[in-house]
Write a protein that holds these residues in place. Structure first.
Motif, PDB file in Angstrom:
ATOM      1  N   ARG A 269       0.819  -1.192   0.000  1.00  0.00           N
ATOM      2  CA  ARG A 269       0.000   0.000   0.000  1.00  0.00           C
ATOM      3  C   ARG A 269       0.859   1.251   0.000  1.00  0.00           C
ATOM      4  O   ARG A 269       2.033   1.222   0.322  1.00  0.00           O
ATOM      5  N   VAL A 270       0.262   2.337  -0.404  1.00  0.00           N
ATOM      6  CA  VAL A 270       0.985   3.591  -0.509  1.00  0.00           C
ATOM      7  C   VAL A 270       0.499   4.499   0.609  1.00  0.00           C
ATOM      8  O   VAL A 270      -0.648   4.407   1.040  1.00  0.00           O
ATOM      9  N   LEU A 271       1.367   5.387   1.051  1.00  0.00           N
ATOM     10  CA  LEU A 271       0.964   6.334   2.082  1.00  0.00           C
ATOM     11  C   LEU A 271      -0.053   7.315   1.529  1.00  0.00           C
ATOM     12  O   LEU A 271       0.095   7.798   0.405  1.00  0.00           O
ATOM     13  N   ASN A 272      -1.064   7.641   2.332  1.00  0.00           N
ATOM     14  CA  ASN A 272      -1.947   8.744   1.946  1.00  0.00           C
ATOM     15  C   ASN A 272      -1.887   9.820   3.039  1.00  0.00           C
ATOM     16  O   ASN A 272      -1.292   9.598   4.092  1.00  0.00           O
ATOM     17  N   ALA A 273      -2.491  10.967   2.777  1.00  0.00           N
ATOM     18  CA  ALA A 273      -2.373  12.092   3.713  1.00  0.00           C
ATOM     19  C   ALA A 273      -2.828  11.708   5.127  1.00  0.00           C
ATOM     20  O   ALA A 273      -2.214  12.119   6.122  1.00  0.00           O
ATOM     21  N   GLY A 274      -3.880  10.890   5.229  1.00  0.00           N
ATOM     22  CA  GLY A 274      -4.380  10.490   6.550  1.00  0.00           C
ATOM     23  C   GLY A 274      -3.351   9.723   7.369  1.00  0.00           C
ATOM     24  O   GLY A 274      -3.390   9.727   8.603  1.00  0.00           O
ATOM     25  N   ASP A 275      -2.408   9.075   6.673  1.00  0.00           N
ATOM     26  CA  ASP A 275      -1.367   8.314   7.365  1.00  0.00           C
ATOM     27  C   ASP A 275      -0.333   9.225   8.031  1.00  0.00           C
ATOM     28  O   ASP A 275       0.509   8.762   8.795  1.00  0.00           O
ATOM     29  N   LEU A 276      -0.354  10.504   7.679  1.00  0.00           N
ATOM     30  CA  LEU A 276       0.735  11.400   8.098  1.00  0.00           C
ATOM     31  C   LEU A 276       0.336  12.348   9.223  1.00  0.00           C
ATOM     32  O   LEU A 276       1.083  13.238   9.591  1.00  0.00           O
ATOM     33  N   ARG A 277      -0.849  12.112   9.776  1.00  0.00           N
ATOM     34  CA  ARG A 277      -1.384  13.011  10.823  1.00  0.00           C
ATOM     35  C   ARG A 277      -0.525  13.027  12.073  1.00  0.00           C
ATOM     36  O   ARG A 277      -0.555  13.974  12.842  1.00  0.00           O
TER      37      ARG A 277
ATOM     38  N   TYR B 193       1.945   0.459  14.693  1.00  0.00           N
ATOM     39  CA  TYR B 193       1.957   0.095  13.275  1.00  0.00           C
ATOM     40  C   TYR B 193       0.961   0.947  12.485  1.00  0.00           C
ATOM     41  O   TYR B 193       1.290   1.442  11.403  1.00  0.00           O
ATOM     42  N   SER B 194      -0.228   1.149  13.029  1.00  0.00           N
ATOM     43  CA  SER B 194      -1.246   1.930  12.316  1.00  0.00           C
ATOM     44  C   SER B 194      -1.046   3.433  12.435  1.00  0.00           C
ATOM     45  O   SER B 194      -1.474   4.179  11.565  1.00  0.00           O
ATOM     46  N   LEU B 195      -0.421   3.877  13.520  1.00  0.00           N
ATOM     47  CA  LEU B 195      -0.245   5.324  13.704  1.00  0.00           C
ATOM     48  C   LEU B 195       0.937   5.858  12.896  1.00  0.00           C
ATOM     49  O   LEU B 195       0.895   6.963  12.379  1.00  0.00           O
ATOM     50  N   CYS B 196       2.012   5.059  12.823  1.00  0.00           N
ATOM     51  CA  CYS B 196       3.284   5.582  12.303  1.00  0.00           C
ATOM     52  C   CYS B 196       3.818   4.867  11.063  1.00  0.00           C
ATOM     53  O   CYS B 196       4.821   5.266  10.499  1.00  0.00           O
ATOM     54  N   HIS B 197       3.166   3.789  10.642  1.00  0.00           N
ATOM     55  CA  HIS B 197       3.499   3.089   9.391  1.00  0.00           C
ATOM     56  C   HIS B 197       4.992   2.793   9.249  1.00  0.00           C
ATOM     57  O   HIS B 197       5.630   3.182   8.271  1.00  0.00           O
ATOM     58  N   PRO B 198       5.549   2.072  10.241  1.00  0.00           N
ATOM     59  CA  PRO B 198       7.004   1.855  10.248  1.00  0.00           C
ATOM     60  C   PRO B 198       7.524   1.003   9.095  1.00  0.00           C
ATOM     61  O   PRO B 198       8.729   0.940   8.882  1.00  0.00           O
ATOM     62  N   CYS B 199       6.620   0.331   8.362  1.00  0.00           N
ATOM     63  CA  CYS B 199       7.112  -0.443   7.226  1.00  0.00           C
ATOM     64  C   CYS B 199       6.993   0.344   5.924  1.00  0.00           C
ATOM     65  O   CYS B 199       7.432  -0.118   4.872  1.00  0.00           O
ATOM     66  N   LEU B 200       6.401   1.526   5.978  1.00  0.00           N
ATOM     67  CA  LEU B 200       6.307   2.378   4.782  1.00  0.00           C
ATOM     68  C   LEU B 200       7.191   3.609   4.922  1.00  0.00           C
ATOM     69  O   LEU B 200       7.625   4.192   3.937  1.00  0.00           O
ATOM     70  N   ILE B 201       7.434   4.016   6.157  1.00  0.00           N
ATOM     71  CA  ILE B 201       8.295   5.174   6.418  1.00  0.00           C
ATOM     72  C   ILE B 201       9.570   4.635   7.056  1.00  0.00           C
ATOM     73  O   ILE B 201       9.508   3.860   8.015  1.00  0.00           O
ATOM     74  N   HIS B 202      10.712   5.011   6.523  1.00  0.00           N
ATOM     75  CA  HIS B 202      11.973   4.474   7.068  1.00  0.00           C
ATOM     76  C   HIS B 202      12.498   5.377   8.174  1.00  0.00           C
ATOM     77  O   HIS B 202      13.113   6.397   7.896  1.00  0.00           O
ATOM     78  N   TYR B 203      12.241   4.982   9.400  1.00  0.00           N
ATOM     79  CA  TYR B 203      12.685   5.802  10.534  1.00  0.00           C
ATOM     80  C   TYR B 203      14.187   5.661  10.738  1.00  0.00           C
ATOM     81  O   TYR B 203      14.729   4.564  10.701  1.00  0.00           O
ATOM     82  N   ASP B 204      14.842   6.804  10.963  1.00  0.00           N
ATOM     83  CA  ASP B 204      16.293   6.795  11.178  1.00  0.00           C
ATOM     84  C   ASP B 204      16.623   6.416  12.617  1.00  0.00           C
ATOM     85  O   ASP B 204      17.634   5.789  12.886  1.00  0.00           O
TER      86      ASP B 204
END
Length: 284
Positions: A32-40, A195-206
């Motif tokens: 899946r792709v990130l959408n704006a709602g994922d970035l709140r 997992y649902s709040l921060c999408h750690p598998c779609l956003i690569h946290y440093d």
């Protein structure tokens, strides 16, 4: 510990998260792709090129205070002088979903991204204790407590139905594992999965900080942001903290059947961030 040690710890955590995500993605086969709602939940600091995904019940009030100092252009210098209520005013900090697509992509690619996580059931119990056992949280009692009591208590009293102020941990667990709960609306952010709040598998946290090593990890991160910083992460009130021992006691009242259901709900938070299955659980 020394900076090089910290660096190794954080490299190791990042590598573990990447591996765990790769396994998860293989198993789930859903791209899946990130959408704006994922970035709140991603707070942006354009001055320092920082993105922080806040997770309630993982020192997020103090991190928001720190972000207000970093983004406040000198308006605040000491995080502890910022009232907690002020830290949670949405307009005080800007989130990533308020930018345009190109600006979002630029920040996701170039900014330092960090997140703080916590043992999932300790976080859950901490949310329960804070929202349902404190007298002052009447908004939560009204909004969630009344509903939980109506649906999950046998013969509730009129007062309980009206005030919703005495939800038990057991009732809270029943509410969480009831499939109807999530069908009706998303979980509240205080008990939604990381997992649902921060999408750690779609956003690569440093940087993946742990609540269990909060001060060391905060120091490491602030050191990366401002090597000559005078900014100290606030020491918070540790006496009322939810501990492993306390969590085990609360879980004694939960039947193995519901323990298994609850574990399933939070399983990704356990596996992705390498938290072992608590010894007090009966999962067989």
């Amino acid at each position: 510990f020394a900076r090089s040690d910290a660096q190794q710890i954080h490299q190791h955590r990042r590598a573990m998260l990447n591996n765990n995500c790769a396994t998860h993605n293989k198993l789930s086969r859903k791209r899946r792709v990130l959408n704006a709602g994922d970035l709140r939940h991603l707070i942006v600091d354009d001055q320092h090129g920082l993105l922080y995904c806040y997770v309630p019940k993982v020192a997020c009030t103090n991190w928001k205070r720190v972000m207000m100092v970093l983004t406040g252009a000198g308006r605040y210098t000491d995080p502890m002088t910022i009232p907690a209520s002020e830290a949670h005013v949405a307009s005080n900090l800007r989130t990533l979903d308020s930018y345009g697509t190109a600006e979002i992509n630029h920040r996701l690619r170039n900014y330092l991204k960090f997140i703080f996580v916590r043992e999932p059931f300790e976080r859950l119990l901490s949310a329960y204790r804070n929202k349902f056992t404190r007298r002052y949280n009447t908004a939560f009692h009204k909004r969630y407590g009344t509903k939980i009591i109506r649906e999950h208590r046998h013969n509730p009293s009129p007062e309980a139905l009206e005030r919703g102020a005495d939800v038990t941990f057991q009732e809270f667990v029943w509410y969480l594992v009831d499939p109807k709960t999530r069908r009706e609306e998303p979980f509240n952010e205080h008990w939604e999965t990381v997992y649902s709040l921060c999408h750690p598998c779609l956003i690569h946290y440093d940087v993946v900080g742990h609540y269990e090593t909060l001060l060391q990890d905060a120091h490491y991160l602030l050191d990366l942001v401002e090597p000559d910083h005078r900014l100290k992460f606030p020491l918070s009130n540790v006496s009322s903290r939810t501990t492993d021992h306390m969590t085990a006691m609360f879980f004694q009242k939960i039947s193995p059947f519901y323990q298994r259901k609850l574990y399933k709900l939070y399983k990704l938070d356990f596996t992705l961030f390498n938290y072992s299955i608590p010894s007090y659980l009966t999962l067989h």
